[in-house]
Design a protein around this motif. Structure first.
Motif, PDB file in Angstrom:
ATOM      1  N   TRP A 139       0.813  -1.219   0.000  1.00 40.65           N
ATOM      2  CA  TRP A 139       0.000   0.000   0.000  1.00 40.65           C
ATOM      3  C   TRP A 139       0.839   1.258   0.000  1.00 40.65           C
ATOM      4  N   ASN A 140       0.304   2.287  -0.636  1.00 36.63           N
ATOM      5  CA  ASN A 140       0.837   3.646  -0.559  1.00 36.63           C
ATOM      6  C   ASN A 140      -0.212   4.518   0.102  1.00 36.63           C
ATOM      7  N   LEU A 155      -5.632   4.770   1.068  1.00 36.76           N
ATOM      8  CA  LEU A 155      -4.520   3.981   0.537  1.00 36.76           C
ATOM      9  C   LEU A 155      -4.838   3.482  -0.859  1.00 36.76           C
ATOM     10  N   GLN A 156      -3.789   3.296  -1.632  1.00 36.97           N
ATOM     11  CA  GLN A 156      -3.921   2.650  -2.930  1.00 36.97           C
ATOM     12  C   GLN A 156      -2.887   1.559  -3.016  1.00 36.97           C
ATOM     13  N   GLY A 157      -3.200   0.539  -3.799  1.00 32.82           N
ATOM     14  CA  GLY A 157      -2.268  -0.551  -3.976  1.00 32.82           C
ATOM     15  C   GLY A 157      -1.007  -0.057  -4.652  1.00 32.82           C
ATOM     16  N   VAL A 158       0.106  -0.670  -4.292  1.00 37.59           N
ATOM     17  CA  VAL A 158       1.379  -0.330  -4.916  1.00 37.59           C
ATOM     18  C   VAL A 158       1.269  -0.630  -6.405  1.00 37.59           C
ATOM     19  N   SER A 160       1.885  -1.705 -10.121  1.00 40.26           N
ATOM     20  CA  SER A 160       2.584  -2.747 -10.862  1.00 40.26           C
ATOM     21  C   SER A 160       2.009  -2.713 -12.265  1.00 40.26           C
ATOM     22  N   PRO A 161       2.600  -3.432 -13.218  1.00 36.58           N
ATOM     23  CA  PRO A 161       2.050  -3.384 -14.570  1.00 36.58           C
ATOM     24  C   PRO A 161       0.571  -3.768 -14.627  1.00 36.58           C
ATOM     25  N   SER A 162       0.130  -4.655 -13.741  1.00 38.15           N
ATOM     26  CA  SER A 162      -1.272  -5.067 -13.761  1.00 38.15           C
ATOM     27  C   SER A 162      -2.131  -4.231 -12.813  1.00 38.15           C
ATOM     28  N   ARG A 163      -1.516  -3.363 -12.001  1.00 42.56           N
ATOM     29  CA  ARG A 163      -2.241  -2.541 -11.032  1.00 42.56           C
ATOM     30  C   ARG A 163      -1.799  -1.098 -11.137  1.00 42.56           C
ATOM     31  N   PRO A 164      -2.335  -0.330 -12.088  1.00 42.26           N
ATOM     32  CA  PRO A 164      -1.940   1.071 -12.172  1.00 42.26           C
ATOM     33  C   PRO A 164      -2.459   1.857 -10.976  1.00 42.26           C
ATOM     34  N   ARG A 165      -1.769   2.930 -10.625  1.00 38.10           N
ATOM     35  CA  ARG A 165      -2.223   3.824  -9.563  1.00 38.10           C
ATOM     36  C   ARG A 165      -3.062   4.925 -10.153  1.00 38.10           C
ATOM     37  N   ALA A 166      -3.911   5.493  -9.321  1.00 37.12           N
ATOM     38  CA  ALA A 166      -4.720   6.624  -9.759  1.00 37.12           C
ATOM     39  C   ALA A 166      -3.814   7.840  -9.954  1.00 37.12           C
ATOM     40  N   ALA A 167      -4.238   8.722 -10.793  1.00 39.53           N
ATOM     41  CA  ALA A 167      -3.486   9.950 -11.017  1.00 39.53           C
ATOM     42  C   ALA A 167      -3.522  10.805  -9.761  1.00 39.53           C
ATOM     43  N   ALA A 168      -2.469  11.548  -9.524  1.00 38.31           N
ATOM     44  CA  ALA A 168      -2.405  12.415  -8.344  1.00 38.31           C
ATOM     45  C   ALA A 168      -3.585  13.360  -8.331  1.00 38.31           C
ATOM     46  N   GLY A 169      -4.129  13.567  -7.135  1.00 34.67           N
ATOM     47  CA  GLY A 169      -5.218  14.505  -6.980  1.00 34.67           C
ATOM     48  C   GLY A 169      -6.594  13.935  -7.259  1.00 34.67           C
ATOM     49  N   THR A 170      -6.712  12.626  -7.493  1.00 37.60           N
ATOM     50  CA  THR A 170      -8.035  12.070  -7.755  1.00 37.60           C
ATOM     51  C   THR A 170      -8.757  11.674  -6.477  1.00 37.60           C
ATOM     52  N   ILE A 171      -8.061  11.698  -5.368  1.00 40.62           N
ATOM     53  CA  ILE A 171      -8.704  11.358  -4.090  1.00 40.62           C
ATOM     54  C   ILE A 171      -8.589  12.539  -3.171  1.00 40.62           C
TER      55      ILE A 171
END
Length: 171
Positions: A139-140, A155-158, A160-171
């Motif tokens: 988690w981040n 929190l968002q998942g770390v 990885s190629p199969s798990r992209p993170r949301a763009a900054a500022g979306t939460i």
């Protein structure tokens, strides 16, 4: 305890007199204000649901579905990989587990829980402010806010190629 906003806004919720620690209205309002429109159409998991106030609030504000889990020790193991959720709420007891661990640590190191969160999803965890965030590769922290005796982590998942993170500022 009441539903704050949405289609069920103002409805009072019955809360057991003991055994649960419902999320205070001001904390609930802050959580949903931070989520904004991401709640609309979201599949939601409400862990340690208690009175169900967080999940009911999510439905009132437009979530497509909520799965409420109060006491099911095998849920994460059994459900891993079967479905994903855009939003996961967890408001575990502040006390330690029977084995002496803290629920926060168990949740943040549980790979099955991380697999239940959809890519770009958010995991919202309530904990004591003094409780440390354990080292985890899963988690981040996107946001952390304290409200008296409660700290809320977004929190968002770390990534990885199969798990992209949301763009900054979306939460």
């Amino acid at each position: 305890m009441r539903v704050i906003a949405g289609s069920a806004g103002g409805i009072r919720l019955a809360v057991p007199k003991s055994g649960v620690r419902p999320t205070m209205d001001r904390v609930k309002a802050a959580i949903f204000s931070s989520l904004g429109d991401t709640i609309i159409g979201a599949r939601v998991l409400d862990l340690f649901a208690g009175s169900g106030a967080l999940g009911i609030e999510a439905l009132s504000r437009g979530a497509s579905s909520v799965l409420f889990v109060e006491q099911d020790r095998q849920f994460l193991r059994r459900s891993s990989g079967t479905e994903t959720f855009q939003i996961i709420f967890a408001d575990p007891p502040y006390e330690k587990t029977e084995s002496g661990e803290r629920f926060t640590e168990k949740l943040l190191t549980n790979e099955a829980l991380a697999q239940l969160l959809a890519p770009l999803g958010v995991f919202i965890l309530e904990k004591r402010p003094a409780e440390r965030f354990p080292a985890t590769k899963l988690w981040n922290i996107v946001r952390a806010r304290s409200y008296g005796a409660t700290e809320v982590l977004f929190l968002q998942g770390v990534a990885s190629p199969s798990r992209p993170r949301a763009a900054a500022g979306t939460i």
